[in-house]
Design an enzyme around this catalytic site. Sequence first.
Site, mmCIF file in Angstrom:
data_model
loop_
_atom_site.group_PDB
_atom_site.id
_atom_site.type_symbol
_atom_site.label_atom_id
_atom_site.label_comp_id
_atom_site.label_asym_id
_atom_site.label_seq_id
_atom_site.Cartn_x
_atom_site.Cartn_y
_atom_site.Cartn_z
ATOM 1 N N LYS A 110 0.909 -1.262 -0.023
ATOM 2 C CA LYS A 110 0.116 -0.036 -0.122
ATOM 3 C C LYS A 110 0.772 1.123 -0.111
ATOM 4 O O LYS A 110 1.871 1.148 0.427
ATOM 5 C CB LYS A 110 -0.798 0.084 1.200
ATOM 6 C CG LYS A 110 -2.194 0.791 1.271
ATOM 7 C CD LYS A 110 -3.000 0.025 0.045
ATOM 8 C CE LYS A 110 -4.510 0.772 0.564
ATOM 9 N NZ LYS A 110 -5.532 -0.173 -0.150
ATOM 10 N N GLY A 223 -20.114 7.251 3.052
ATOM 11 C CA GLY A 223 -19.053 7.566 2.182
ATOM 12 C C GLY A 223 -19.646 7.352 0.605
ATOM 13 O O GLY A 223 -20.265 6.183 0.415
ATOM 14 N N GLY A 225 -17.803 7.910 -2.530
ATOM 15 C CA GLY A 225 -16.892 7.682 -3.659
ATOM 16 C C GLY A 225 -17.202 6.524 -4.572
ATOM 17 O O GLY A 225 -18.207 6.181 -4.590
ATOM 18 N N ALA A 227 -16.435 3.294 -4.513
ATOM 19 C CA ALA A 227 -16.902 2.228 -4.002
ATOM 20 C C ALA A 227 -18.532 2.378 -3.422
ATOM 21 O O ALA A 227 -19.430 1.516 -3.835
ATOM 22 C CB ALA A 227 -15.861 1.488 -2.880
ATOM 23 N N GLY A 228 -18.806 3.435 -2.921
ATOM 24 C CA GLY A 228 -20.040 3.624 -2.219
ATOM 25 C C GLY A 228 -21.100 3.898 -3.287
ATOM 26 O O GLY A 228 -22.113 3.199 -3.148
HETATM 27 N N1 GLU Z 1 -6.970 0.167 -3.170
HETATM 28 C C1 GLU Z 1 -7.799 -1.004 -3.547
HETATM 29 C C2 GLU Z 1 -8.132 -1.857 -2.371
HETATM 30 O O1 GLU Z 1 -7.840 -1.410 -1.212
HETATM 31 C C3 GLU Z 1 -7.659 -1.875 -4.551
HETATM 32 C C4 GLU Z 1 -6.143 -2.334 -4.715
HETATM 33 C C5 GLU Z 1 -5.686 -2.844 -6.155
HETATM 34 O O2 GLU Z 1 -6.503 -2.936 -7.031
HETATM 35 O O3 GLU Z 1 -4.590 -3.401 -5.937
HETATM 36 O O4 GLU Z 1 -8.391 -3.201 -2.475
#
Ligand code: GLU
Length: 421
Positions: A110, A223, A225, A227-228
């Site tokens: 991350k 939220g 965005g 995803a929401g």
């Molecule tokens: N940021 C997204 C997650 O938390 C996607 C991660 C990705 O596609 O590598 O799962």
Amino acid sequence: MSSNFNEKINPFEVALKQLEEAAKIISLDKGMLDILAHPKRVLTVSLPVKMDDGSIKVFTGFRSQHNDARGPHKGGIRYHPDVTIEEVKALSMWMTWKCAIADIPYGGGKGGIICNPKSMSDNELERLTRRFAYMIADIIGPRTDIPAPDVYTGGKEMAWIMDTYSALKGNYGQPEVITGKPISVGGSLGRNEATGRGLAFTVREAAKKLNINMKEATIVVQGFGNAGQFASKLVEEQGAKLIAVSDSQGSVLNDNGINVDSVIKHKKETGSIVDFEGCRSISNEELLETECTILIPAALENQITERNAGKIRAKIVAEAANGPTTPEADEILYNNKILTIPDVLANGGGVTVSYFEWLQNLRRDYWTEEEVNNRLEKNITKSFHDVYETHDKYNVDMRKAATVLAINRVAEATKIRGIWP
Ligand code: GLU
């Protein structure tokens, strides 16, 4: 999301506690637990950026690579003023579990930059993003660590990172270094909707287990965005009714139902869900405590804690955000017979379709949206049942079950590969 009373909770301590609790259930070897408790590598970088007014501002960024026993590190990059190294470490550990649960050949990673992207111009964001790509270029790569979007990043940033990395490393296009790209530079159909779509599949399966009729179900979403929005839309398509929704500006409620397309349109036009027609304004606390069938936290960490968990009146909590529920709150929800679909399962659709994007890029191949969605459905439905069976087998909540499943898979790969040098 606006900051709140919970911001002092350290997400990495939460992640460690979840790991330790799961390790206890399967009597995991102490040395193995120690390996999993430590990210393999964490890089901190300083990022000088020329701002539009001619001044120079130095930002701080991080990339945490938690574990790569099952495959390259994988995980998004977030831009937010509250990013910390501890948060990024926690999120990278959760990515390791998420990829193991989805059973895709990746480990966890991350990244994050401490910044307020809403107050920056596109030119400033481009310079910041390219500088970050330059500073992490030696530790990312198509076979080592493949970033993706996360909070307040998207296709635009991914294209800049892909371009910068490609120019630096051999000067030829390497779309496979990053996922979540725009379609024109090798993005996958269906990737943008994937987190919400995957979540909707897990909600569908959970509803079957609990004998919930989706036509009578209500949804509350914290939220709004990427995803929401897609999660709301796709759970609405199953027959449920959205009754309350929030974003960083405020929260609104309408017991008669909120049309998801209309509220998305309102947010596009005005920048927020606030003042959406027919709704009354409520607080963030009231939103989370609203009686509903499905509560979808889709914002940031530490929203459901020991302070408010006892007041949650949902049957299912489906976590689109990463880390929205603390271990103490998990205990309370479980005792109150609320079924949590944990982040590492519920939002795994995003990284699953990132994997599909990467496969297409490696082969310079293109799949139809239907193929992407069908494969996602098959994959995440299986993951849901793997976790649900583990939860039955050990008689523990779904997060513990998910973590048990993940650490078993990661520990096995780590053990078989051995320690060298
Ligand atoms: N940021 C997204 C997650 O938390 C996607 C991660 C990705 O596609 O590598 O799962």
